[in-house]
Design an enzyme around this catalytic site. Structure first.
Site, short mmCIF file in Angstrom:
data_model
loop_
_atom_site.label_atom_id
_atom_site.label_comp_id
_atom_site.label_asym_id
_atom_site.label_seq_id
_atom_site.Cartn_x
_atom_site.Cartn_y
_atom_site.Cartn_z
N ASP A 485 0.86 -1.47 -0.16
CA ASP A 485 0.15 -0.04 -0.17
C ASP A 485 0.79 1.31 -0.14
O ASP A 485 0.18 2.31 -0.20
CB ASP A 485 -0.77 0.08 1.27
CG ASP A 485 -2.18 -0.30 1.09
OD1 ASP A 485 -2.54 -0.52 -0.18
OD2 ASP A 485 -2.96 -0.66 1.92
C1 BGC Z 1 0.20 1.37 6.44
C2 BGC Z 1 -0.12 -0.03 5.47
C3 BGC Z 1 -1.52 0.08 5.17
C4 BGC Z 1 -2.20 1.17 4.79
C5 BGC Z 1 -3.61 1.31 4.67
C6 BGC Z 1 -0.30 2.55 5.86
O1 BGC Z 1 -0.11 3.67 6.60
O2 BGC Z 1 1.58 1.45 6.24
O3 BGC Z 1 0.57 -1.13 5.99
O4 BGC Z 1 -1.87 -1.12 4.37
O5 BGC Z 1 -1.83 2.31 5.65
O6 BGC Z 1 -4.29 1.37 5.89
C1 NOJ Z 2 -1.65 -3.51 5.55
C2 NOJ Z 2 -2.77 -3.72 4.79
O1 NOJ Z 2 -3.97 -3.82 5.35
C3 NOJ Z 2 -2.54 -4.42 3.53
O2 NOJ Z 2 -3.98 -4.22 2.59
C4 NOJ Z 2 -1.57 -4.40 2.81
O3 NOJ Z 2 -1.46 -5.17 1.66
C5 NOJ Z 2 -0.46 -4.44 3.55
N1 NOJ Z 2 -0.56 -3.44 4.85
C6 NOJ Z 2 0.83 -3.93 2.87
O4 NOJ Z 2 1.04 -2.53 2.72
#
Ligand code: BGC
Ligand code: NOJ
Length: 831
Positions: A485
């Protein structure tokens, strides 16, 4: 299997916390159906009905000082000494403390000055009530006169409003009291047709419903006025902060004990029957519920029903293998955690507030892989719910609210991996159940009200979406981000007030993702195999054409020499290349290319995985990328926003590790597979628990990487895709018990040192008792397969409906069929 804070009790399927001051609160979940509770080892946490944002029943203060200082509390006033059996909030030193986190229940026992109090929290199956079974024992030799005070703090249901809109909330709280029953009826006078009940099955001698009275305006819960004074004030809250508290007076002879229960329940009311007299809530349902749990034996039989339910559920997959931590995690905790991700996706944990995030599209689709064997019917519904939040162009709402099942527009979409996970979950469902009728379910698209296209249509839309959105190298566009993400190649945000996750992308963004390419190869091969199974040979061939095209692009454009690139950025420059100063190699594209069948014929998959081992692996697992980024780079986005070695900036992001394990399995490397499986396993962290800090019984999202300031420190336990993938890696990769369209395939990849292992697997209603022997000490390759005494060729145990138990004997030492590495499924005949 113990550390200075606790140990596993495998026989009881409990984790025993032996001191309350754990490095972080160690959490358990209560509830399986609609009512859920978060419950820490000191009783902290909150309770909600279905949706932690829209129907939160009790309050929690996230990031409180100290952490985790509100919850389900019972105070004991024993001759002026005030203590809590769970230690918090008074933190009065206890003579004895133990917390047992079990399957859907938490039992906390505290003792002081000859009094023992046992609190057992659970939600009975199918009931919208949380029960606190309470036993008070006089262990001393003098009569004890005790005063007990219960405590919950009501939340005014909509948790965001509750925590932010005080000009309203301080005015709107209301309660009603009837006997031991405290009814939280805020907003009931207007549009709410529900209330919360907090009652006791035993006679009470007082109550409070005003927090100001109970605690004191300037006092914390650790110095609350009412328990200290030993006298309830019968306060009625008018606005401010409504709470529920009972006073119970107990006289216990030496050796005597008393058992009763508190009941915290959510009641929905028929709109027409809301009031029993003008402005007075109709309490009939509440009274009945309390009466039910006041019957002798009712609480215990509800607890037995809960335990029976879990025993039955977990009996779906049980293993006995030479690695104790693998056995322990699989038989209980890993499957248990998968059920938590089913219930909660990424919404409510100690690190997810239940407000910002609902059910994630990619998250929940991947979670399906971890619970489809346990609850196939509910998995079916989940897949359909998810599909309903896909748009007709193939993109998806990234998240939806569990209560409304509507896509969350605040979070939006544009993540170009999302739709492909729907193929992965659907194929897993059909393999598990054999039920291909799901493909014909009419779902429609979220942007086309009244539409009714089938699930299969959605899957084809997903394929078309990726094929139709490719960049200059013929690889899939990444959109706002892919699975990672934080790899935002198109946003270029420099505004600190903008959220990385919802920042817009530049016009005509052209960045491409090698990980999506690998995922596409994997997903399309899965779907092609499903078509083959259904006898739709032309569709299978069509998909393989797309597969070949993408595979050719991957091999022509994405190979960096020793590993696969991660992406091409918006300027068409490679990301994850040997010549970069930082972010030279990324893990996601290595495993996904391998799992998708890239690099199978030319040795690249093996070389890519060797590069992972050389550059990314450590004793705590495989880092996302290395070296981590030391400065912010707008062209890469949020990934470079974290300090080096944390979260998406090169931590050991546990979710990706099982992909590596599965890749090693594909390559036939059993030692490497088990080693990578155990590296992130929380049960292996006993010797560094003060560094690791998170619960030893559930996976965490991330472990600070080797380049971080605090390497080995875990964060964000419980709600992570690691749970599902770790389960898949162990059960299907290492133990090799793979549901397939026509039966169970047995294709282990184990450490050569293993002599044997046994698995019990319920599959389509039949129990398979599987014994795998390894007399030649190899990793993989089935030499012989015997099913109920008959020898079969190959490694498929065909699905035989009608039987109840099937004995399967496998001897390893044969050749592994080449097709497992190749891309084509075996040609299949129509059913
Ligand atoms: C986090 C991710 C997460 C994303 C969406 C980011 O700040 O680092 O792990 O998937 O937010 O919630
Ligand atoms: C947590 C999120 O819930 C997931 O959708 C994402 O793939 C991972 N972080 C990696 O960024």
């Amino acid at each position: 299997m113990s550390n200075r804070y606790g140990r596993f009790d495998d026989a009881a399927r409990e984790y025993v916390v032996t001191r309350p001051d754990t490095p972080l609160p160690w959490l358990n979940y209560l509830g399986q159906d609609e009512l859920f509770g978060l419950c820490t080892n000191t009783g902290g946490g909150y309770t909600f009905w279905r949706d932690a944002r829209l129907r939160r029943l009790t309050r929690y203060r996230y990031n409180d000082v100290p952490l985790d200082s509100v919850g389900r509390y019972l105070y004991v006033n024993d001759g002026g000494t005030v203590w809590n059996p769970g230690w918090k909030p008074t933190k009065t030193e206890l003579d004895r403390y133990e917390c047992r986190h079990g399957l859907g229940y938490t039992r906390i026992v505290g003792a002081k000055d000859g009094v023992e109090v046992e609190l057992l929290f659970f939600v009975p199956p199918g009931e919208n009530a949380e029960i606190w079974k309470t036993t008070v024992r006089n262990e001393g030799d003098a009569v004890k006169d005790l005063r007990l005070f219960s405590y919950v703090e009501f939340c005014l249901y909509e948790a965001f409003n509750d925590a932010t809109n005080y000009q309203r909330s301080y005015a709107s709280g209301e309660v009603e009291v009837e006997g031991s029953a405290i009814y939280h009826v805020s907003e009931y006078r207007e549009r709410r047709n529900h209330y919360t009940l907090f009652a006791c099955t035993r006679e009470v001698s007082g109550f409070d419903t005003s927090r100001d009275v109970f605690a004191g305006v300037h006092s914390g819960l650790h110095e609350a006025a009412v328990p200290l004074a030993g006298r309830a004030q019968r306060s009625i809250a008018h606005g401010w902060n409504p709470i529920g508290s009972h006073q119970l007076d107990l006289r216990l002879e030496p050796g005597a004990e008393e058992t009763f229960a508190f009941v915290l329940a959510y009641v929905e009311q028929d709109a027409a029957e809301k009031f029993e007299s003008p402005s007075v809530a109709n309490k009939e349902q509440g009274r009945r519920l309390l009466a039910r749990y006041s019957e002798p034996g009712a609480v215990d039989s509800a607890l037995q029903a809960l335990q029976a339910r879990w025993t039955d559920l977990l009996s779906t997959f049980q293993v006995d293998c030479p690695e104790p931590n693998a056995t322990r995690m699989l038989n209980t905790w890993n499957q248990y955690q998968c059920m938590a991700t089913f219930n909660l996706s990424r919404s409510a944990s100690l690190y997810e507030t239940g407000i910002g995030r609902g059910m994630g599209f990619r998250d929940s689709n991947q979670d399906v892989l971890g619970f489809v064997h346990l609850i196939p019917d509910r998995a079916r519904q989940r897949i359909l719910d998810l599909a309903a939040t896909q748009l007709s162009d193939g993109t998806c709402f990234h998240q939806y609210q569990p209560l409304t099942k509507k896509g969350n527009a605040d979070i939006g979409g544009g993540f170009y991996d999302d739709h492909l996970w729907l193929i992965v979950s659907t194929c897993a469902y059909v393999k598990e159940t054999g039920d291909a009728s799901i493909l014909q379910e009419p779902i429609g698209y979220a942007d086309l009200p009244g539409s009714s296209e089938t699930l299969l249509h959605h899957l084809e839309t997903s394929v078309a979406m990726t094929l139709g959105n490719r960049g200059g190298h013929g690889l899939p566009l990444i959109g706002h981000a892919d699975w990672n993400d934080c790899l935002n190649l198109n946003s270029f945000t420099t505004d600190p007030d903008e959220s990385f996750q919802t920042a817009g992308d530049i016009e005509g963004s052209k960045a491409e993702s090698v990980m999506i390419a690998g995922l596409f190869l994997y997903a399309v091969r899965e779907l092609a195999a499903l078509y083959a199974h259904l006898g739709r040979i032309a569709d299978e061939a069509r998909l393989f054409q797309a597969y070949d095209e993408l595979l050719a692009a991957v091999e022509a454009e994405a190979w960096d020499g020793e590993w696969y690139l991660r992406a091409f950025d918006a300027a068409g420059e490679p990301v994850g290349t040997h010549s970069a100063d930082e972010g030279r190699i990324f893990v996601e594209s290595q495993s996904w290319c391998a799992l998708g069948g890239a690099g199978a014929g030319n040795g690249r998959a093996r070389q890519a995985l060797e590069s992972v081992q050389t550059h990314l692996a450590s004793t705590d697992g495989v880092a996302l990328h290395r070296p981590p980024f030391t400065r912010y780079r707008p062209e890469l986005g949020e990934i470079t926003s974290y300090p080096p070695g944390y979260k998406e900036n090169g931590s050991i992001f546990c979710h990706t590790n099982p992909w590596v394990t599965l890749s090693w399995c594909l390559l036939g490397e059993g030692d490497r597979a088990l080693e990578s499986h155990l590296a992130i396993c929380p049960a292996t962290k006993d010797d560094r628990i003060d560094t690791y800090r998170n619960e030893p019984y559930v996976y965490a999202q991330t472990i600070a990487g080797p380049d971080a300031a605090t390497p080995g420190e875990a964060k964000n336990s419980w709600l992570t895709g690691t749970a599902a993938w770790a389960l898949v890696a162990l059960t299907q990769g290492i133990l090799g018990v793979k549901p397939d369209y026509r039966g169970l395939r047995i294709d282990p990849c184990i450490p050569p040192a293993w002599d044997s292992f046994r698995v019990t697997r319920r599959f389509r209603g039949v129990v398979y008792e599987i014994t795998v022997r390894n007399p030649h000490h190899v990793s993989c390759g089935v030499q012989s397969l015997t099913v109920d005494g008959s020898k079969l060729t190959g490694d498929l145990v065909p699905d035989v409906p009608g039987k109840t138990t099937v004995e399967v004997e496998v001897v390893l030492g044969g050749n592994r069929p080449a097709r497992r590495r190749g891309r084509r499924a075996q040609p299949a005949r129509a059913r």
